[in-house]
Design a protein around this motif. Sequence first.
Motif, PDB file in Angstrom:
ATOM      1  N   GLU A   1       1.949  -7.400 -11.920  1.00 20.88           N
ATOM      2  CA  GLU A   1       1.482  -7.322 -12.896  1.00 20.88           C
ATOM      3  C   GLU A   1       0.926  -5.550 -12.658  1.00 20.88           C
ATOM      4  OE1 GLU A   1       0.036  -8.029 -15.212  1.00 20.88           O
ATOM      5  OE2 GLU A   1       1.316 -10.088 -15.652  1.00 20.88           O
ATOM      6  N   VAL A   2       0.596  -5.426 -11.268  1.00 24.34           N
ATOM      7  CA  VAL A   2      -0.166  -3.720 -10.899  1.00 24.34           C
ATOM      8  C   VAL A   2       0.633  -3.996  -9.789  1.00 24.34           C
ATOM      9  CG1 VAL A   2      -2.404  -2.725 -10.364  1.00 24.34           C
ATOM     10  CG2 VAL A   2      -2.474  -4.976 -11.545  1.00 24.34           C
ATOM     11  N   ALA A   3       0.823  -2.118  -9.829  1.00 21.08           N
ATOM     12  CA  ALA A   3       1.668  -1.380  -9.012  1.00 21.08           C
ATOM     13  C   ALA A   3       0.879  -0.130  -8.121  1.00 21.08           C
ATOM     14  CB  ALA A   3       3.243  -1.310  -8.664  1.00 21.08           C
ATOM     15  N   TYR A   4       0.635   0.126  -7.584  1.00 23.87           N
ATOM     16  CA  TYR A   4      -0.904   0.542  -7.156  1.00 23.87           C
ATOM     17  C   TYR A   4      -0.696   1.704  -5.701  1.00 23.87           C
ATOM     18  CZ  TYR A   4      -2.034  -2.854  -3.691  1.00 23.87           C
ATOM     19  OH  TYR A   4      -1.671  -3.549  -2.206  1.00 23.87           O
ATOM     20  N   GLY A   5      -0.823   2.725  -5.311  1.00 26.49           N
ATOM     21  CA  GLY A   5      -0.319   3.896  -4.532  1.00 26.49           C
ATOM     22  C   GLY A   5      -1.068   3.497  -3.093  1.00 26.49           C
ATOM     23  N   VAL A   6       0.064   3.460  -2.367  1.00 24.13           N
ATOM     24  CA  VAL A   6      -0.784   3.488  -1.056  1.00 24.13           C
ATOM     25  C   VAL A   6      -0.425   4.959  -0.500  1.00 24.13           C
ATOM     26  CG1 VAL A   6      -0.677   2.746   1.095  1.00 24.13           C
ATOM     27  CG2 VAL A   6      -0.691   1.221  -0.912  1.00 24.13           C
ATOM     28  N   ARG A   7      -1.660   5.625   0.165  1.00 25.07           N
ATOM     29  CA  ARG A   7      -1.465   6.907   0.325  1.00 25.07           C
ATOM     30  C   ARG A   7      -1.069   6.523   1.664  1.00 25.07           C
ATOM     31  NH1 ARG A   7      -7.141   8.719  -2.150  1.00 25.07           N
ATOM     32  NH2 ARG A   7      -6.478   8.623  -4.037  1.00 25.07           N
TER      33      ARG A   7
ATOM     34  N   PHE B   1      -3.753 -11.769  -9.775  1.00 19.97           N
ATOM     35  CA  PHE B   1      -2.930 -11.452 -10.926  1.00 19.97           C
ATOM     36  C   PHE B   1      -1.959 -10.705  -9.735  1.00 19.97           C
ATOM     37  CE2 PHE B   1      -5.310 -11.262 -14.429  1.00 19.97           C
ATOM     38  CZ  PHE B   1      -5.122 -11.967 -14.908  1.00 19.97           C
ATOM     39  N   LYS B   2      -0.697 -10.664 -10.144  1.00 19.46           N
ATOM     40  CA  LYS B   2       0.356 -11.018  -8.877  1.00 19.46           C
ATOM     41  C   LYS B   2       0.511  -9.118  -8.635  1.00 19.46           C
ATOM     42  CE  LYS B   2       5.728 -11.642  -8.169  1.00 19.46           C
ATOM     43  NZ  LYS B   2       6.762 -11.780  -7.519  1.00 19.46           N
ATOM     44  N   GLN B   3      -0.042  -8.628  -7.424  1.00 21.96           N
ATOM     45  CA  GLN B   3      -0.499  -7.073  -7.237  1.00 21.96           C
ATOM     46  C   GLN B   3       1.014  -6.493  -6.322  1.00 21.96           C
ATOM     47  OE1 GLN B   3      -4.172  -5.614  -7.538  1.00 21.96           O
ATOM     48  NE2 GLN B   3      -4.374  -6.818  -9.216  1.00 21.96           N
TER      49      GLN B   3
ATOM     50  N   ILE C   1      -9.469  -5.324  -1.025  1.00 23.28           N
ATOM     51  CA  ILE C   1      -9.379  -3.816  -0.981  1.00 23.28           C
ATOM     52  C   ILE C   1      -8.206  -3.105  -0.284  1.00 23.28           C
ATOM     53  CG2 ILE C   1     -10.510  -2.072  -2.138  1.00 23.28           C
ATOM     54  CD1 ILE C   1     -12.500  -3.386  -2.803  1.00 23.28           C
ATOM     55  N   PRO C   2      -7.074  -2.974  -1.130  1.00 16.50           N
ATOM     56  CA  PRO C   2      -6.048  -2.754   0.195  1.00 16.50           C
ATOM     57  C   PRO C   2      -6.189  -1.299   0.600  1.00 16.50           C
ATOM     58  CG  PRO C   2      -5.188  -3.226  -2.077  1.00 16.50           C
ATOM     59  CD  PRO C   2      -6.403  -3.554  -1.988  1.00 16.50           C
ATOM     60  N   LEU C   3      -6.288  -1.464   1.156  1.00 17.06           N
ATOM     61  CA  LEU C   3      -6.099   0.114   2.465  1.00 17.06           C
ATOM     62  C   LEU C   3      -5.771   0.890   1.925  1.00 17.06           C
ATOM     63  CD1 LEU C   3      -6.229  -1.253   6.072  1.00 17.06           C
ATOM     64  CD2 LEU C   3      -8.486  -0.470   4.617  1.00 17.06           C
ATOM     65  N   ASP C   4      -6.429   2.450   2.025  1.00 15.14           N
ATOM     66  CA  ASP C   4      -5.431   3.636   1.312  1.00 15.14           C
ATOM     67  C   ASP C   4      -5.149   3.492  -0.027  1.00 15.14           C
ATOM     68  OD1 ASP C   4      -6.029   4.586   4.229  1.00 15.14           O
ATOM     69  OD2 ASP C   4      -4.502   3.791   4.858  1.00 15.14           O
ATOM     70  N   SER C   5      -5.734   2.904  -0.371  1.00 14.56           N
ATOM     71  CA  SER C   5      -5.135   3.111  -1.819  1.00 14.56           C
ATOM     72  C   SER C   5      -6.171   3.795  -3.365  1.00 14.56           C
ATOM     73  CB  SER C   5      -4.799   1.327  -2.437  1.00 14.56           C
ATOM     74  OG  SER C   5      -6.165   0.915  -2.853  1.00 14.56           O
ATOM     75  N   GLY C   6      -5.575   4.152  -3.816  1.00 14.03           N
ATOM     76  CA  GLY C   6      -6.664   5.364  -4.644  1.00 14.03           C
ATOM     77  C   GLY C   6      -6.425   4.722  -5.983  1.00 14.03           C
TER      78      GLY C   6
ATOM     79  N   PHE D   1      -5.225   6.005  -8.403  1.00 12.33           N
ATOM     80  CA  PHE D   1      -3.571   6.356  -9.195  1.00 12.33           C
ATOM     81  C   PHE D   1      -3.113   4.929  -9.385  1.00 12.33           C
ATOM     82  CE2 PHE D   1       0.924   7.220  -7.726  1.00 12.33           C
ATOM     83  CZ  PHE D   1       1.412   7.328  -9.011  1.00 12.33           C
ATOM     84  N   CYS D   2      -1.863   3.903 -10.347  1.00 13.43           N
ATOM     85  CA  CYS D   2      -1.794   2.906 -10.541  1.00 13.43           C
ATOM     86  C   CYS D   2      -1.435   3.023 -11.223  1.00 13.43           C
ATOM     87  CB  CYS D   2      -3.085   1.760  -9.848  1.00 13.43           C
ATOM     88  SG  CYS D   2      -3.684   1.218 -11.407  1.00 13.43           S
ATOM     89  N   VAL D   3      -0.496   1.310 -11.869  1.00  8.82           N
ATOM     90  CA  VAL D   3       0.299   1.240 -13.135  1.00  8.82           C
ATOM     91  C   VAL D   3      -0.263   0.062 -13.537  1.00  8.82           C
ATOM     92  CG1 VAL D   3       1.897   3.102 -13.112  1.00  8.82           C
ATOM     93  CG2 VAL D   3       2.823   0.598 -12.814  1.00  8.82           C
ATOM     94  N   MET D   4      -0.053  -1.064 -14.584  1.00  2.48           N
ATOM     95  CA  MET D   4      -0.614  -2.121 -14.948  1.00  2.48           C
ATOM     96  C   MET D   4      -0.039  -2.511 -15.696  1.00  2.48           C
ATOM     97  SD  MET D   4      -5.272  -1.386 -15.357  1.00  2.48           S
ATOM     98  CE  MET D   4      -5.437  -0.051 -14.638  1.00  2.48           C
ATOM     99  N   THR D   5      -0.651  -3.776 -16.315  1.00  2.00           N
ATOM    100  CA  THR D   5       0.270  -4.537 -17.354  1.00  2.00           C
ATOM    101  C   THR D   5      -0.995  -3.886 -18.205  1.00  2.00           C
ATOM    102  OG1 THR D   5      -0.660  -6.351 -16.970  1.00  2.00           O
ATOM    103  CG2 THR D   5       1.422  -5.539 -16.679  1.00  2.00           C
ATOM    104  N   LYS D   6      -0.871  -4.280 -19.910  1.00  3.28           N
ATOM    105  CA  LYS D   6      -2.141  -3.878 -20.943  1.00  3.28           C
ATOM    106  C   LYS D   6      -3.336  -5.459 -20.158  1.00  3.28           C
ATOM    107  CE  LYS D   6      -2.811  -3.974 -25.303  1.00  3.28           C
ATOM    108  NZ  LYS D   6      -3.606  -4.856 -25.756  1.00  3.28           N
ATOM    109  N   ASN D   7      -2.408  -6.464 -20.404  1.00  3.81           N
ATOM    110  CA  ASN D   7      -2.891  -7.541 -20.055  1.00  3.81           C
ATOM    111  C   ASN D   7      -4.221  -7.699 -18.442  1.00  3.81           C
ATOM    112  OD1 ASN D   7      -3.377 -11.314 -19.274  1.00  3.81           O
ATOM    113  ND2 ASN D   7      -2.826 -11.169 -17.850  1.00  3.81           N
ATOM    114  N   VAL D   8      -3.860  -6.655 -17.809  1.00  5.02           N
ATOM    115  CA  VAL D   8      -5.036  -6.430 -16.345  1.00  5.02           C
ATOM    116  C   VAL D   8      -6.027  -4.962 -17.038  1.00  5.02           C
ATOM    117  CG1 VAL D   8      -5.203  -5.357 -14.537  1.00  5.02           C
ATOM    118  CG2 VAL D   8      -3.145  -6.907 -14.691  1.00  5.02           C
TER     119      VAL D   8
END
Length: 308
Positions: free
Chosen positions: A116-122, A187-189, A150-155, A157-164
Amino acid sequence: MNRKITLVIPVYRSAKFLHKTIKAVDDQRKESNWDLEVILVEDGSPDNSFEIVEKLSKEYSYIKGIKLSRNFGHQIAVKTGLHYATGDYIAIIDDDLQDPPSLLPRFFSQLDMGYEVAYGVRKKRKEGKIKKLAYNSFYRLLDSISETKIPLDSGDFCVMTKNVKDKMLTLNEQNPYLRGIRAWVGFKQIGLEYERSGRIEGESGYSLKKLIKIAKDGIFSFSSLPLQIISLLGNFGLFISVVFTLFTVIRYFSDEIEVAGYTTIIIMMLFFNSILLISLGIIGEYIYRIYNEVRNRPYTIIEKTINT
């Protein structure tokens, strides 16, 4: 399945290079054959950024422009853009190409796989050593004290579904910390490492004051540790008081009490007054945030929109 893609891009001091960002977006749109919507949220920029947004909206029909009445801050600008996002998949990127659009297909593929979410880890940052140290220290401090993972080093920048996106917007906070809210809704991230690029031009709109505000939003919104610190300070102060009382009583019965004691009294007064002021400051921060919420003001004011 051909899904509609929305990119939310906050705009601040980017009049000189915003066209380069949109050109990179358009190149990726053509390559990936996106059904695209781009939402540019001009956050009270002191330059002529919104004029550039207007010009770009005439050149690229899929651009929507939003002008805020003043500078409300990056997080509010992004949240405003999310309210206008209509895509099946929504991405949040910066306006300076530090998060290149060419990365997005890799992130969207994770949503196709069921996330449901893919976030960037720098993995690497292009800032100075002091700034990188400050970022790393803050993320690890927040991770250690936050009640939400809260994931480390994540800003942002991400993509997510409309549901999220819809679930995130149900949290109508006046001082949103979006990467924390994104983690909180669940949700599943999945996190994907990437090497963050340097700015294509200009300087970051994040001043020290703005960075401190975001840090405070993260800490006070997702941790009760500041309040627990008050209790720790109180217990520590009580311990010092008991020890000093016992010391004074022993000296009294030993006939060692002197009239002199000015230094000791001053030190004790300064110590306990400092604890009181720190405690009042922490409580005041929470009260101010409660006050902001109960006033129920709109979190932003929109001055003008284009194609919305």
